[in-house]
Design an enzyme around this catalytic site. Sequence first.
Site, mmCIF file in Angstrom:
data_model
loop_
_atom_site.group_PDB
_atom_site.id
_atom_site.type_symbol
_atom_site.label_atom_id
_atom_site.label_comp_id
_atom_site.label_asym_id
_atom_site.label_seq_id
_atom_site.Cartn_x
_atom_site.Cartn_y
_atom_site.Cartn_z
ATOM 1 N N GLU A 174 0.841 -1.194 0.000
ATOM 2 C CA GLU A 174 0.000 0.000 0.000
ATOM 3 C C GLU A 174 0.881 1.251 0.000
ATOM 4 O O GLU A 174 1.526 1.566 1.000
ATOM 5 C CB GLU A 174 -0.924 -0.047 1.214
ATOM 6 N N HIS B 232 -3.227 1.147 14.867
ATOM 7 C CA HIS B 232 -1.918 1.550 14.371
ATOM 8 C C HIS B 232 -0.781 1.231 15.347
ATOM 9 O O HIS B 232 0.379 1.399 14.996
ATOM 10 C CB HIS B 232 -1.894 3.055 14.075
ATOM 11 N N GLU C 165 -5.337 -6.277 2.053
ATOM 12 C CA GLU C 165 -4.332 -7.134 2.677
ATOM 13 C C GLU C 165 -4.456 -8.599 2.256
ATOM 14 O O GLU C 165 -3.448 -9.298 2.096
ATOM 15 C CB GLU C 165 -4.406 -7.007 4.194
ATOM 16 N N GLN D 59 0.665 -1.550 5.627
ATOM 17 C CA GLN D 59 1.015 -0.249 6.206
ATOM 18 C C GLN D 59 1.146 -0.276 7.721
ATOM 19 O O GLN D 59 2.010 0.390 8.284
ATOM 20 C CB GLN D 59 -0.009 0.809 5.783
ATOM 21 N N PHE D 60 0.289 -1.040 8.393
ATOM 22 C CA PHE D 60 0.361 -1.156 9.853
ATOM 23 C C PHE D 60 -0.035 -2.576 10.238
ATOM 24 O O PHE D 60 -0.959 -3.151 9.670
ATOM 25 C CB PHE D 60 -0.573 -0.149 10.545
ATOM 26 N N PHE E 10 -5.020 -8.600 9.770
ATOM 27 C CA PHE E 10 -5.831 -9.800 9.971
ATOM 28 C C PHE E 10 -6.458 -10.377 8.705
ATOM 29 O O PHE E 10 -6.538 -11.607 8.562
ATOM 30 C CB PHE E 10 -6.874 -9.546 11.051
ATOM 31 N N PRO E 11 -6.894 -9.566 7.737
ATOM 32 C CA PRO E 11 -7.391 -10.181 6.499
ATOM 33 C C PRO E 11 -6.325 -10.982 5.747
ATOM 34 O O PRO E 11 -6.658 -11.849 4.947
ATOM 35 C CB PRO E 11 -7.851 -8.970 5.669
#
Length: 334
Positions: free
Chosen positions: A32, A132, A63, A85-86, A91-92
């Site tokens: 991303e 985050h 993700e 990104q974080f 989780f996905p």
Amino acid sequence: MSKTIVVNNIEALTNSLDLNMEKDQRIIIYGEDAGFEGGVFRATQGLQAKYGEKRIFDSPIAETGIMGTAVGAALAGLRPVVELQFSGFCFPALMNLFSHAARYRNRSRGRFSCPLVLRMPMGGGVKALEHHSESLEAIFAHIPGLKVVMPSTPYDTKGLMTAAINDPDPVVFFEPKRIYRAFKQEIPEELYEVEIGKANVVNQGTDVTLVSFGASLHDCLAALKSLKENSETANISVELIDLRTIKPWDRNTVINSVKKTGKLMIVHEAVKSFSVSAEIIATINEKAFYNLKAAPVRLTGWDITVPYALGEPLHMVSPERIASEIVKLAKIEE
């Protein structure tokens, strides 16, 4: 004599990715905003202009898709390095990482492996929004087939990223945000590896074994500095160990240190329950129980969701708290 460069953690990461891409045409990088913008923290800044859009590019904010395509790319012979990104949004992606990437060597009975690197900025201390600031290393360390890395210095960041890229199996590479640009270090200019699974004894000591990793290592260093500056605590001898990698972790270095000191303290940002510190203490109880002079201590985040900006400092483990607990532990008699 080899040349050196002076860089912070984010610059060391960029340098490692750059040199590895130059050396190995199989490496592709995406995620991303990882392409044109160079990532939200600019870890890949300038690399798309140098290597082109076919080797480093932006992905959709998806993700699941990022991880799924990385598995396919790795199996097809590429060396994908992908960024979420974080870590709080990972989780996905876990279905593809846990159920496929981590299992291919076992599923194929060793015929295939899945050489990919999953990069994720993580951790608190920067007053970020929800999702985050998590420290999720224990979740990933629980999964067979994955290696889990969390460097604390530019030297280790560069060397561990090279080792992660060269590893034949999937590596999760956690990057603590609050030390991305916190300090600089002189490191070798050329490519080198830091061995995955080998801890670094940062400070030799005889009274207490202090184990940490990632950004928390620097809280420990600050605590030790304050102890040395106080005449009443300056004689406390602490052996500080930076794990560097969470899985595999360097059991022998920690066990041998505890056998020497008889006292153990572990510091990390992640919540306490079912954590890396719990695994370390369980191992010490199995392998060095009769060497212990006091019950092991763990200083961690609380078992809560990481608070927003105003409450976040109360969740973090401060150098003052570490120093105080070291003094208490050191004073316990056999």
